[in-house]
Design an enzyme around this catalytic site. Structure first.
Site, PDB file in Angstrom:
ATOM      1  N   ASP A   1      65.482  78.772  76.789  1.00 40.32           N
ATOM      2  CA  ASP A   1      64.059  78.792  76.519  1.00 40.32           C
ATOM      3  C   ASP A   1      63.897  79.025  75.014  1.00 40.32           C
ATOM      4  O   ASP A   1      64.826  79.483  74.337  1.00 40.32           O
ATOM      5  CB  ASP A   1      63.358  79.880  77.332  1.00 40.32           C
ATOM      6  N   GLU A  45      44.317  82.386  80.954  1.00 40.88           N
ATOM      7  CA  GLU A  45      45.525  82.631  81.754  1.00 40.88           C
ATOM      8  C   GLU A  45      46.556  81.577  81.370  1.00 40.88           C
ATOM      9  O   GLU A  45      46.267  80.386  81.344  1.00 40.88           O
ATOM     10  CB  GLU A  45      45.242  82.611  83.263  1.00 40.88           C
TER      11      GLU A  45
END
Length: 889
Positions: free
Chosen positions: A283, A631
């Protein structure tokens, strides 16, 4: 993935340390190699990929090897190896690469419970990806978002509704997630016997689902049972069934090891146990967490971090840690060069499988024409997917479907006309943005539609709109003066100067100025704001790459690139009639340029106009929910109920709840439409609003899908892929990865809406369950059942198959587990037989040691249109559950 790199960092020269210079000097064979490309064996398509990869790596110096292990790998011109950027996204459509068909967000696709549909979606996305890539190559563009290696799907388990990135997943169940993920991956990677269509990446491996704000330092622990029963099955299916070619390791630690340096995850499980033969990518900037302060702090230096990651199996670095630190690590003896070769071999094998070193005409996928992008067929599939994602949560008194002969209707709410809410995160750039307001207005041409926002999305988070031309001035002209440059630094004479009435640009298919092989350009807008009303305002700048906003010569908003559009803002008081100098400096160097100057009046009364609209209307459609602006992934947002992309509360924001109650008090028939990426505790609405539709972030045609359901042009059949809880108080600690009291399998309370729930406008009856009375322990269980549409409208039914075990014998097991599902369509009065084959692996249990254990005694099979209620065999509104206990010999 976190994106921290500034433009300058991404563009900085390729660094070579003194140690690598020594290495290069020691490898003087460079000068001895022929420069004729035909002499290189790796150029020969007739040879095996293994031979070609071995030959190519054999010609590389250490520094060249290391350079190819960063996501933005530079060209090796002497070998004829072109530059390649590994970073691409296509979560629900090709992202950040110009125009693309945008499907519903992944959680919405999960709600379709239609695995074959996900294969179709993956096929369409990869068609568009291939067409785009070959056009980029023809234009000599090889930058970020222009390649064929995609960092999707996200098959983490949505174990807690507070997680902001749960919207990227297919839900809370490992089996549902596995089926959807496998089909999506197969659609992406294609079925050619020689060439991959694209590379899919299963992420984030493993045990990763929030919290966002602490993911760079958290160390999670689970039981062996939870690891093997919940967190790993979808990944195992992706590797063993879909042959996914790439896996992305997660930011967090698991059992004290960083996931991108985990011997357990990357070696013992991924490669040895499952036989994975693809490559692992970190990542983004996750390997920095190995040594940076207040993070994992497993090692002290970047060289040690690089050595640890490569030795444990992380082949590709999204970041810049490997280069040059990995070369230093080799020369210091921290890691053997053969491990570098091993990692690079995996990467180059993927590029060869994609056909990147072969003539284009040999690669079947290169023949996909560009006109498939945003084609009618692709649009139809996006709209179909949006329709299938709709979940009817409640329909008291059969308020829905509505009649189309209404004289007036009120469409109210912060999400009623918000384009961003259609898209979710990790989205592409659509041509269409069909909001609920637009779709309802189009569907009812003879009806008066009254629209009002009604409230902000949350307290302190208004919905911003483009600053109108009526308050913008540049000299005698309306709007702002725009100066467009063919560089990133606003240098020299502008290529174009014009007056832009507003700054609200999403350049989809054509840039504002002609540029050659680069997508880089910059714009400087200057002028004044002269507000018509005094008050407190929020002024925001949304930009695709980076930008600066100056007010009265003071820099007030400044952000650098994070590889996707984002917004920053300032709050200030403006006086009516007063002039405020405005300057925007924007630059773009990716392929989806976007720049918007936005604002909202913070002290504006939004409620009164909404109530007036309701009073004038026969029916109310109230569009509430959440927004991908609040979000999502590791966001700077801190609001009441929200926490850095996650949520601290799962109820509707208070501003929307106030609007909901005020509207309901007027007594008009009201339908609540939710648009959100995660479960909401809408307890008051469930008690007081007669009809509720869950629409998720439904894609570019989402509003049309909503309108089709509301007015009966489509019969909804989506099912919840997650549990809707009543309160955050019902949930365990967010950081606990123990599955106790989590998801439908282990939740001990009473959910608001259960996993698998979803209503229809028709009814279905189950009959003639065919299941053997007894089987041997290692035998498959054949299951068949008949389903009849007993209502007066055609529609889809989602047939759900669950298994449960003797609770006295298996006390720690789940209440029941999903082991099969099929979505079928039935005409009125039609009966269909649906069959399943349940394997021993599916009805086995995972014991405390994390091992698959044969079941003895008996198992119970449930089949129906929803999750079984083990205490009630009675009819429900739409289905009847059938079940049978099977004895194992």
């Amino acid at each position: 993935m976190i994106r921290r790199e500034s433009k300058n960092r991404l563009k900085k020269p390729f660094r070579i340390s003194s140690l690598i210079i020594i290495s290069i000097i020691l490898q003087l064979n460079i000068g001895c190699e022929s420069k004729k490309e035909t002499t290189y064996k790796f150029k020969d398509p007739k040879l095996s990929i293994n031979e070609r990869v071995t030959d190519l790596i054999g010609h590389m110096t250490l520094s060249e090897k290391v350079s190819q292990m960063r996501y933005d790998a530079p060209a090796i011109e002497r070998l004829g190896v072109p530059a390649y950027n590994w970073w691409n996204e296509c979560l629900h459509g090709v992202a950040r690469a110009g125009e693309a068909t945008v499907f519903p967000q992944a959680i919405g696709m999960g709600a379709t419970w239609n695995a074959p549909l996900l294969f179709e979606v993956g096929t369409v996305i990869s068609d568009e990806a291939r067409a785009k890539h070959h056009r980029f190559i023809k234009e000599d563009k090889r930058g970020i978002y222009q390649g064929l290696t995609f960092w999707t799907p996200n098959i983490n388990i949505f174990r807690d509704p507070r997680w902001g990135r749960g919207q990227e997943t297919y839900g809370e169940d490992p089996y549902l997630t596995g089926r959807m993920g496998v089909n999506f991956i197969k659609g992406l990677q294609g079925d050619d016997s020689k060439y991959l269509k694209v590379v899919a990446t299963a992420k984030h491996f493993a045990v990763h689902s929030g919290p966002e704000k602490s993911r760079h330092e958290d160390n999670y622990h689970t039981s062996d049972k939870d690891l093997k029963e919940t967190y790993l099955p979808a990944f195992e299916a992706a590797i063993k069934e879909a042959n996914v070619q790439s896996v992305m390791c997660a930011y967090n630690r698991y059992r004290d090891e960083a996931c991108c340096g985990s011997n357990l995850l990357l070696n013992d499980i991924l490669r040895k146990e499952w036989g994975f033969d693809g490559y692992v990518v970190s990542d983004c900037w996750a390997i920095n967490d190995f040594w940076e302060p207040n993070k994992h702090e497993l090692v002290e230096t970047p060289a040690e971090a690089s050595a640890l990651a490569v030795s444990r199996g992380t082949d590709l670095n999204c970041g810049d840690v490997y280069d040059p630190n990995l070369g230093d690590a080799v020369l210091k003896g921290l890691v053997d060069e053969d491990k570098v070769d091993r990692a690079l071999s995996r990467l180059m094998e993927a590029r060869f499988k994609l056909g990147m070193f072969d003539p284009e005409e040999m690669v079947s996928w290169s023949k996909i024409p560009y006109d498939v992008v945003c084609s009618d067929a692709h649009y139809k599939l996006s709209e179909k997917t949006a329709r299938e994602s709709m979940v009817l949560l409640k329909n008291e008194g059969k308020l829905l479907p509505l009649k189309k002969d209404l004289k007036s209707i009120a469409v109210i709410g912060p999400n009623a006309n918000a384009k961003q809410v259609l898209l979710g995160n990790y989205h592409g750039t659509p041509f269409n943005n069909i909001t609920p307001l637009k779709a309802i207005t189009e569907k009812l041409p003879n009806t008066t539609v009254h629209y009002a926002k009604g409230s902000h999305i949350a307290k302190g988070w208004p919905l911003l709109q483009p600053i109108p031309s009526s308050v913008l001035r540049n000299g005698e002209n309306v709007g702002l003066k725009g100066e467009y440059f063919d560089n990133e630094t606003w240098e020299g004479e502008p290529k174009l100067t014009r007056s832009d009435s507003i700054v609200d640009f999403i350049w989809v298919s054509k840039k504002p100025i002609e540029i050659n092989t680069s997508d880089s350009f910059s714009v400087r807008w200057t002028g004044k704001i002269v507000p018509e009303e005094s008050g407190s305002y929020r002024i925001g700048l949304r930009a695709s790459s980076a930008g600066k906003l100056y007010v009265d010569d003071s820099l007030r908003v400044d952000f650098e690139d994070d590889h996707e559009p984002k917004m920053k803002y300032l709050d200030m008081r403006l006086e009516a009639g007063k002039s405020y100098d405005i300057k925007i400096k924007y630059y773009n160097y990716h392929t989806d340029p976007q720049a918007q100057l936005l604002w909202s009046k913070l002290d504006e009364d939004l409620l009164s106009p909404a109530l007036e609209a309701v009073k004038k209307s026969e029916v109310v459609v109230l569009c509430l929910g959440l927004s991908p602006d609040i979000e999502g992934e590791e966001m700077p947002v801190v609001l009441e109920g929200f926490d850095k992309g996650d949520r601290s509360e799962i109820s509707l924001p208070q501003s929307q709840l106030t609007l909901l109650k005020e509207v309901q008090a007027l007594g008009k028939p009201t339908i609540l439409v939710l648009m959100n990426g995660s479960a909401l505790a809408i307890n008051w609405a469930d008690e007081n609003i007669p009809a509720i539709l869950e629409a998720w972030y439904p894609g570019e045609f989402g509003g049309r899908a909503i309108a089709d359901v509301l007015f009966g042009d489509y019969n909804p059949a989506g099912r919840l892929p997650v549990t809707f809880y009543k309160s955050v108080d019902d949930l365990p600690d967010f950081k606990s990865y123990d599955m106790t009291n989590r998801t439908y399998k282990y939740f001990k309370g009473d959910p608001l809406y259960e996993f698998g729930h979803g209503l229809s406008y028709t009814s279905f009856e189950y009959s003639k369950l065919e299941v053997p009375d007894t089987i041997k322990e290692d035998e498959n269980i054949p299951v068949a059942v008949q389903i009849t549409n007993t209502g007066d409208m055609k529609g889809d039914e989602v047939v759900q198959l669950y298994v449960s075990h003797d609770k006295k014998q298996y006390k720690d097991g789940p209440k029941h587990s999903l082991i099969g599902f099929k979505r079928i369509n039935l005409e009125v009065g039609e009966t269909k037989k649906v069959s399943f084959t349940v394997t021993p692996k599916q009805y086995a249990i995972i014991n405390s040691a994390g091992r698959e254990q044969k079941v003895s005694g008996a198992v119970q099979i449930y089949v129906g249109g929803k999750q079984p209620d083990e205490n009630d065999d009675s009819d429900t509104a739409t289905t009847k559950h059938l079940n049978k206990i099977i004895t194992l010999n």
